[in-house]
Design an enzyme around this catalytic site. Structure first.
Site, PDB file in Angstrom:
ATOM      1  N   ASP A 232     -52.181-101.899  37.896  1.00 18.67           N
ATOM      2  CA  ASP A 232     -52.747-102.179  36.568  1.00 18.67           C
ATOM      3  C   ASP A 232     -52.138-103.397  35.864  1.00 18.67           C
ATOM      4  O   ASP A 232     -52.425-103.628  34.694  1.00 18.67           O
ATOM      5  CB  ASP A 232     -52.625-100.964  35.625  1.00 18.67           C
ATOM      6  CG  ASP A 232     -53.756 -99.974  35.847  1.00 18.67           C
ATOM      7  OD1 ASP A 232     -54.738-100.352  36.524  1.00 18.67           O
ATOM      8  OD2 ASP A 232     -53.659 -98.839  35.361  1.00 18.67           O
TER       9      ASP A 232
ATOM     10  N   LYS B 101     -53.598-107.685  39.122  1.00 21.05           N
ATOM     11  CA  LYS B 101     -53.705-108.423  40.390  1.00 21.05           C
ATOM     12  C   LYS B 101     -55.155-108.734  40.752  1.00 21.05           C
ATOM     13  O   LYS B 101     -55.489-109.853  41.134  1.00 21.05           O
ATOM     14  CB  LYS B 101     -53.055-107.616  41.531  1.00 21.05           C
ATOM     15  CG  LYS B 101     -51.572-107.367  41.330  1.00 21.05           C
ATOM     16  CD  LYS B 101     -50.977-106.529  42.446  1.00 21.05           C
ATOM     17  CE  LYS B 101     -51.481-105.096  42.478  1.00 21.05           C
ATOM     18  NZ  LYS B 101     -51.116-104.315  41.271  1.00 21.05           N
ATOM     19  N   THR B 102     -56.000-107.723  40.636  1.00 24.28           N
ATOM     20  CA  THR B 102     -57.397-107.912  41.044  1.00 24.28           C
ATOM     21  C   THR B 102     -58.130-108.798  40.039  1.00 24.28           C
ATOM     22  O   THR B 102     -58.913-109.673  40.422  1.00 24.28           O
ATOM     23  CB  THR B 102     -58.087-106.546  41.213  1.00 24.28           C
ATOM     24  OG1 THR B 102     -57.329-105.781  42.151  1.00 24.28           O
ATOM     25  CG2 THR B 102     -59.507-106.700  41.725  1.00 24.28           C
TER      26      THR B 102
ATOM     27  N   HIS C 237     -56.238 -98.356  46.214  1.00 25.74           N
ATOM     28  CA  HIS C 237     -56.550 -96.936  46.422  1.00 25.74           C
ATOM     29  C   HIS C 237     -55.478 -96.267  47.259  1.00 25.74           C
ATOM     30  O   HIS C 237     -54.387 -96.816  47.422  1.00 25.74           O
ATOM     31  CB  HIS C 237     -57.954 -96.753  47.005  1.00 25.74           C
ATOM     32  CG  HIS C 237     -58.185 -97.522  48.262  1.00 25.74           C
ATOM     33  ND1 HIS C 237     -57.726 -97.087  49.470  1.00 25.74           N
ATOM     34  CD2 HIS C 237     -58.795 -98.704  48.486  1.00 25.74           C
ATOM     35  CE1 HIS C 237     -58.060 -97.965  50.399  1.00 25.74           C
ATOM     36  NE2 HIS C 237     -58.695 -98.963  49.820  1.00 25.74           N
TER      37      HIS C 237
HETATM   38  P1  GDP Z   1     -54.296-104.266  39.351  1.00 22.91           P
HETATM   39  O1  GDP Z   1     -54.140-102.785  39.532  1.00 22.91           O
HETATM   40  O2  GDP Z   1     -52.953-104.939  39.312  1.00 22.91           O
HETATM   41  O3  GDP Z   1     -55.234-104.889  40.336  1.00 22.91           O
HETATM   42  O4  GDP Z   1     -54.902-104.498  37.879  1.00 22.91           O
HETATM   43  P2  GDP Z   1     -56.395-104.820  37.441  1.00 22.91           P
HETATM   44  O5  GDP Z   1     -56.743-106.227  37.748  1.00 22.91           O
HETATM   45  O6  GDP Z   1     -57.290-103.773  37.978  1.00 22.91           O
HETATM   46  O7  GDP Z   1     -56.249-104.714  35.852  1.00 22.91           O
HETATM   47  C1  GDP Z   1     -55.866-103.511  35.222  1.00 22.91           C
HETATM   48  C2  GDP Z   1     -56.376-103.499  33.798  1.00 22.91           C
HETATM   49  O8  GDP Z   1     -55.736-104.522  33.037  1.00 22.91           O
HETATM   50  C3  GDP Z   1     -57.880-103.754  33.692  1.00 22.91           C
HETATM   51  O9  GDP Z   1     -58.397-102.916  32.704  1.00 22.91           O
HETATM   52  C4  GDP Z   1     -57.948-105.211  33.268  1.00 22.91           C
HETATM   53  O10 GDP Z   1     -59.107-105.537  32.544  1.00 22.91           O
HETATM   54  C5  GDP Z   1     -56.709-105.334  32.400  1.00 22.91           C
HETATM   55  N1  GDP Z   1     -56.218-106.730  32.354  1.00 22.91           N
HETATM   56  C6  GDP Z   1     -56.048-107.572  33.413  1.00 22.91           C
HETATM   57  N2  GDP Z   1     -55.591-108.760  33.000  1.00 22.91           N
HETATM   58  C7  GDP Z   1     -55.453-108.688  31.658  1.00 22.91           C
HETATM   59  C8  GDP Z   1     -55.005-109.613  30.653  1.00 22.91           C
HETATM   60  O11 GDP Z   1     -54.649-110.748  30.933  1.00 22.91           O
HETATM   61  N3  GDP Z   1     -54.975-109.162  29.373  1.00 22.91           N
HETATM   62  C9  GDP Z   1     -55.375-107.903  29.028  1.00 22.91           C
HETATM   63  N4  GDP Z   1     -55.305-107.569  27.756  1.00 22.91           N
HETATM   64  N5  GDP Z   1     -55.796-107.022  29.950  1.00 22.91           N
HETATM   65  C10 GDP Z   1     -55.839-107.395  31.244  1.00 22.91           C
HETATM   66 MG    MG Z   2     -56.155-104.064  42.030  1.00 24.65          MG
END
Ligand code: GDP
Ligand code: MG
Length: 405
Positions: free
Chosen positions: A21, A24-25, A89
């Site tokens: 979260d 990364k994605t 996942h």
């Molecule tokens: P991952 O698990 O590292 O791949 O994280 P995700 O890319 O799925 O992002 C997790 C959450 O953080 C999602 O709800 C995104 O929209 C949010 N998010 C990602 N980047 C940012 C950012 O720069 N600012 C804010 N406020 N939220 C972000």
């Molecule tokens: Mg991810």
């Protein structure tokens, strides 16, 4: 396919690592979106990156979690990045280790709003152990915090890198917001942050020297069947060169099968050959998909016998993580058996302390140990590995001597 042999193009394998979260994605999608505007990528949306791999297996395509983008370097040279984002996942850490084993450098994503978290630390350790020696830090979610918080998290990251033997001082740290960038925000935390990140990768990461000497070796990252054509295995070449119609062996988990590469695919095109460092799909003749396991090696039959040997026994230099590093509280005794992760495979492994009279290893200890794997695997000299117990990393190691099975 032409640029494969173009000396003005260099290939660099990167990927995003970091706590769940932290973005990364979103960052992966943002890079492709911003660079698509510059004519240097095709946009790959968040949803098409994050879907389970099973849903994406269509045609002979490279796992879509691998996106690619270009940058222009000085002197008319161009660089092509192959970028891995590990799907978030179930088998997450397994995928992360396997992904990191194929990276030349990692983009360490940390949400400034949360700072260093357990998987931030663990991913740095696992990536370093998998051979990633350079990282670029992306301080994400900068839209949520003040400048002094950013400064604090940057300090925290440099300390973490230093602890793992990375160059904390020279490591570029880029602040931004993946969410703003993917939304097309022109402010400093939005699109320009992606440009700064790619510029930092261009400047800080050098393409590694690739060993193109035989035998060719490619650990299997994924396998799927293509209707009417056969089984395709994907992965990144560790060394050597593979050409269409090469005779190869598929080795691992006590199995060894001879086959022929009937097609080589890179970036979704058929190519006459692929070299060390390339991420490819190989179409294999007469191999049922269910007989292929992630972690098997596809290797050439024309190499130095000493490069690879197939065994389930070896000695290793082991480091047992201390409790403060997230490792075990209790010592380890002979017969300790847990999951061992190396390259793209993982297997149950038993440790035997040497000399035999050595009673136990304490967390924080270094030692030479005997390792026995549940199955015979093709092992490279100096191959590195990690061991995990109850979902946490407890040991890191390096193969010293391969023993007869
Ligand atoms: P991952 O698990 O590292 O791949 O994280 P995700 O890319 O799925 O992002 C997790 C959450 O953080 C999602 O709800 C995104 O929209 C949010 N998010 C990602 N980047 C940012 C950012 O720069 N600012 C804010 N406020 N939220 C972000
Ligand atoms: Mg991810």
């Amino acid at each position: 396919g032409q640029e494969k042999s173009d000396p003005t193009v260099e290939h660099v394998n990167v990927g995003t690592i970091g706590h769940v979260d932290h973005g990364k994605t979103t960052l992966t999608a943002a890079i492709t979106k911003v660079l698509a505007k510059r004519g240097n990528a095709s946009y790959v949306s968040y949803d098409s990156i994050d879907r389970a791999p099973e849903e994406r297996r269509r045609g002979i395509t490279i796992n879509v979690a691998h996106v690619s983008y270009w940058s222009l370097l000085s002197g008319g040279r161009r660089r092509r990045y192959a970028h891995t984002d590990c799907p978030g996942h179930a088998d997450y850490v397994k995928n992360m280790i396997s992904g990191a084993s194929q990276m030349d450098a990692a983009i360490l994503v940390v949400a400034a709003s949360e700072g260093e978290m357990p998987q931030t630390r663990e991913h740095v350790l696992l990536a370093k152990q998998a051979g990633v020696s350079k990282m670029v830090v992306f301080l994400n979610k900068a839209d949520l915090v003040d400048a002094d918080v950013l400064e604090l998290v940057e300090l925290e990251m440099r300390e973490l890198l230093d602890k793992h033997g990375l160059d904390a001082e020279k490591t570029p740290v880029v602040c931004g917001s993946a969410r703003l960038a993917v939304a097309g925000d022109p402010g400093p935390l939005g699109e320009p942050a992606v440009d700064r990140l790619v510029a930092a990768l261009d400047a800080y990461v050098e393409p590694p020297v690739r060993d193109e000497a035989p035998p060719f070796v490619m650990p299997v990252d994924n396998a799927f069947s293509v209707t009417g054509r056969g089984t395709v295995v994907t992965g990144t070449l560790v060394r050597g060169i593979v050409r269409r119609l090469d005779k190869v062996s598929l080795v691992g988990f006590d199995e060894c099968r001879s086959t022929v590469v009937t097609d080589v695919q890179a970036f979704r095109e058929s190519v006459p050959q692929a070299v060390a460092g390339d991420h490819v799909g190989l179409l294999l003749r007469g191999v049922p998909v269910r007989s292929v396991l992630r972690g098997m090696l596809v290797c050439g039959c024309d190499g130095d016998e000493g490069v690879l040997s197939v065994t389930n026994r070896f000695t290793a230099q082991l480091y047992l993580l201390s409790a403060s590093e997230g490792g075990r509280q209790a010592p380890v005794r002979t017969g300790y058996t847990q999951q061992l992760f190396s390259s793209t495979w993982n297997l149950q492994a038993r440790l035997d302390l040497t000399p035999a009279e050595l009673d136990m290893l304490l967390p924080g200890d270094h030692a030479t140990v005997g390792v026995t794997l549940l199955r015979k695997m093709p092992l490279l000299a100096n191959q590195t590995f990690t061991m995990r117990e109850n979902g946490v990393t407890v040991a890191t190691g390096r193969l010293v001597t391969r023993l007869d099975p």
